[in-house]
Design an enzyme around this catalytic site. Sequence first.
Site, mmCIF file in Angstrom:
data_model
loop_
_atom_site.group_PDB
_atom_site.id
_atom_site.type_symbol
_atom_site.label_atom_id
_atom_site.label_comp_id
_atom_site.label_asym_id
_atom_site.label_seq_id
_atom_site.Cartn_x
_atom_site.Cartn_y
_atom_site.Cartn_z
ATOM 1 N N ASN A 7 9.908 -4.417 -8.882
ATOM 2 C CA ASN A 7 11.098 -4.628 -9.584
ATOM 3 C C ASN A 7 12.387 -5.345 -8.876
ATOM 4 O OD1 ASN A 7 11.141 -3.292 -12.211
ATOM 5 N ND2 ASN A 7 10.828 -1.202 -10.586
ATOM 6 N N HIS A 12 12.369 -4.808 -18.646
ATOM 7 C CA HIS A 12 12.028 -3.498 -17.974
ATOM 8 C C HIS A 12 13.310 -3.146 -17.491
ATOM 9 C CE1 HIS A 12 9.900 -0.302 -16.452
ATOM 10 N NE2 HIS A 12 10.069 -0.723 -15.079
ATOM 11 N N ALA A 50 0.969 -1.282 0.052
ATOM 12 C CA ALA A 50 -0.108 0.019 0.080
ATOM 13 C C ALA A 50 0.827 1.234 -0.148
ATOM 14 C CB ALA A 50 -0.940 -0.017 1.352
HETATM 15 N N1 APR Z 1 4.143 -7.843 1.848
HETATM 16 C C1 APR Z 1 3.075 -6.690 1.637
HETATM 17 N N2 APR Z 1 3.718 -5.239 1.532
HETATM 18 C C2 APR Z 1 5.153 -5.326 1.806
HETATM 19 C C3 APR Z 1 5.902 -6.345 1.981
HETATM 20 C C4 APR Z 1 5.472 -7.823 2.173
HETATM 21 N N3 APR Z 1 6.125 -8.640 2.545
HETATM 22 N N4 APR Z 1 7.110 -5.800 2.059
HETATM 23 C C5 APR Z 1 7.141 -4.518 1.787
HETATM 24 N N5 APR Z 1 5.818 -4.041 1.598
HETATM 25 C C6 APR Z 1 5.213 -2.850 1.356
HETATM 26 C C7 APR Z 1 5.870 -1.825 2.201
HETATM 27 O O1 APR Z 1 5.648 -1.823 3.585
HETATM 28 C C8 APR Z 1 5.513 -0.695 1.248
HETATM 29 O O2 APR Z 1 4.116 0.052 1.958
HETATM 30 O O3 APR Z 1 5.380 -2.474 -0.041
HETATM 31 C C9 APR Z 1 5.105 -1.020 0.145
HETATM 32 C C10 APR Z 1 6.193 -0.539 -0.975
HETATM 33 O O4 APR Z 1 5.853 0.896 -1.187
HETATM 34 P P1 APR Z 1 7.051 2.169 -1.680
HETATM 35 O O5 APR Z 1 8.009 1.861 -0.256
HETATM 36 O O6 APR Z 1 6.204 3.387 -1.483
HETATM 37 O O7 APR Z 1 7.477 1.658 -2.942
HETATM 38 P P2 APR Z 1 6.822 1.801 -4.213
HETATM 39 O O8 APR Z 1 7.434 3.294 -4.680
HETATM 40 O O9 APR Z 1 5.326 1.831 -4.202
HETATM 41 O O10 APR Z 1 7.408 0.563 -5.127
HETATM 42 C C11 APR Z 1 7.096 -0.647 -4.811
HETATM 43 O O11 APR Z 1 7.142 -0.901 -7.252
HETATM 44 O O12 APR Z 1 7.797 0.168 -9.170
HETATM 45 C C12 APR Z 1 8.174 -0.780 -8.161
HETATM 46 O O13 APR Z 1 10.406 -0.586 -7.865
HETATM 47 C C13 APR Z 1 9.419 -0.547 -7.449
HETATM 48 O O14 APR Z 1 9.813 -2.543 -6.559
HETATM 49 C C14 APR Z 1 9.019 -1.494 -6.202
HETATM 50 C C15 APR Z 1 7.705 -1.494 -6.052
#
Ligand code: APR
Length: 309
Positions: free
Chosen positions: A122, A177, A10
Site C-alpha cells: 500500500n 483501494h 516474508a
Molecule cells: N525488500 C524485501 N522485503 C522488504 C523490504 C525490501 N526492500 N523492505 C521491507 N521488507 C519486508 C519486511 O522486512 C517485512 O518482513 O516486508 C515485510 C513486510 O511484512 P509486515 O511488516 O508483516 O507487513 P504486512 O502486514 O505483510 O504488509 C505488507 O502489504 O497489505 C500491505 O499495507 C500492507 O504495505 C503493506 C504490505
Amino acid sequence: MRNKITIIGAGNVGATCAHWLAERELGDIVLVDIPQTEGMPQGKALDLTQAGPIVGYDTHITGTTGYEETAGSDVAVITAGVARKPGMSREDLVTVNQNIITDVIHKFVPGSPDAILIIVTNPLDTMTYLAYKLAGFPKQRVIGQAGILDSARMRAFIAMELNVAVENTHAFVLGGHGDEMVPLPRYSTVAGIPITELLSPERIAAIVERTRKGGGEIVQLLKTGSAYYAPGAAAAQMVEAILKDKKLIVPCSAYLEGEYGLRDMCFGVPVKLGRTGIEQIIEIALTEEEREALQRSARLIRETMGALK
Ligand code: APR
C-alpha cells in the site's frame, strides 16, 4: 517444469500468501526478505515445508535474503513494505514504501524479465503504478491486488447479513483501494439476485460503509499491523488464475489508457486474468452516480500519486 512463484516480503501478508499457495501446489515458492531479517524467510520456508507431509503437498519452498534464487520466476507477489498502524491511512505509507518498491523492482526484474508482477504493498494503486513505470513491463504484466480483497469483504458481510453461504454471494468493488473505493450493490448478488432486491437501502448503505472501512476495522482491532489472511488469500487467488490460465473475471488494479475515462494511472477495474496477466479490461455500464463515485475515487488516487518523488 514446475512454475516458480516468488514472494517478496516474508512478513504477515507474504508468509500467509505462501501458505495458501503451498497448499495449492501451483509451483515452487521463493520467499524473499531483506538481509537484516536473515534467517526469518529461511525459517518460515522450512516450517512451511515441514507442514507438507501433514497437509499433503510437495511444493518446494525456499527462503532467502537475496535474489539469485528468484531468477526465472513466472509470477512475483510483492508484499514488501510497511503496514498501517491505528490512525494511519494507506496514503501515509507512500514515501517509505516507494523506496522499498524501487529497491525490490531493481533487484528482481533483471533475473525474471518475463514474470507477471502482483503488487500488494500500500497505497496499492500508487505502488502498482510505480512498479509498472519502474519495471518497464507491458501493462498486462503488472497487476495490483485490491478488488478481490474488497469484494471478499463485501461478500462476507452480505453472507452474514442474509445468513447464506458465501459461495452464493458475488460482489463488485471497483475504484481505488482506499476509503473512497466504489462498491456496486447493483452488480452484487446472492444466487444471481441483486442485493438491491433483497436488502433495504439502509442495510446496503451499512454494508457499503463497512466494506470501505474493512481494512481500517482490522487495523483498529489488531493494533500492531494490518490484515493479512484475506490479503494473502486474495493474492494467492490471482496467482492461481494466472498459472492455471483460468480467464477469471475479478476486479484488480490495472494500468488504464482511457478505460472508464481515465488514463496514466492504476485503478481498480474488472479484468480477465489468464496466463499472460490482464487479458482484457472489461467496461461495465454505470449510472451517473456510480460514474461520479469512480471519478471521486480516481481523484484521491491522483493526489496520492502526487506524493511520489
Ligand atoms: N525488500 C524485501 N522485503 C522488504 C523490504 C525490501 N526492500 N523492505 C521491507 N521488507 C519486508 C519486511 O522486512 C517485512 O518482513 O516486508 C515485510 C513486510 O511484512 P509486515 O511488516 O508483516 O507487513 P504486512 O502486514 O505483510 O504488509 C505488507 O502489504 O497489505 C500491505 O499495507 C500492507 O504495505 C503493506 C504490505
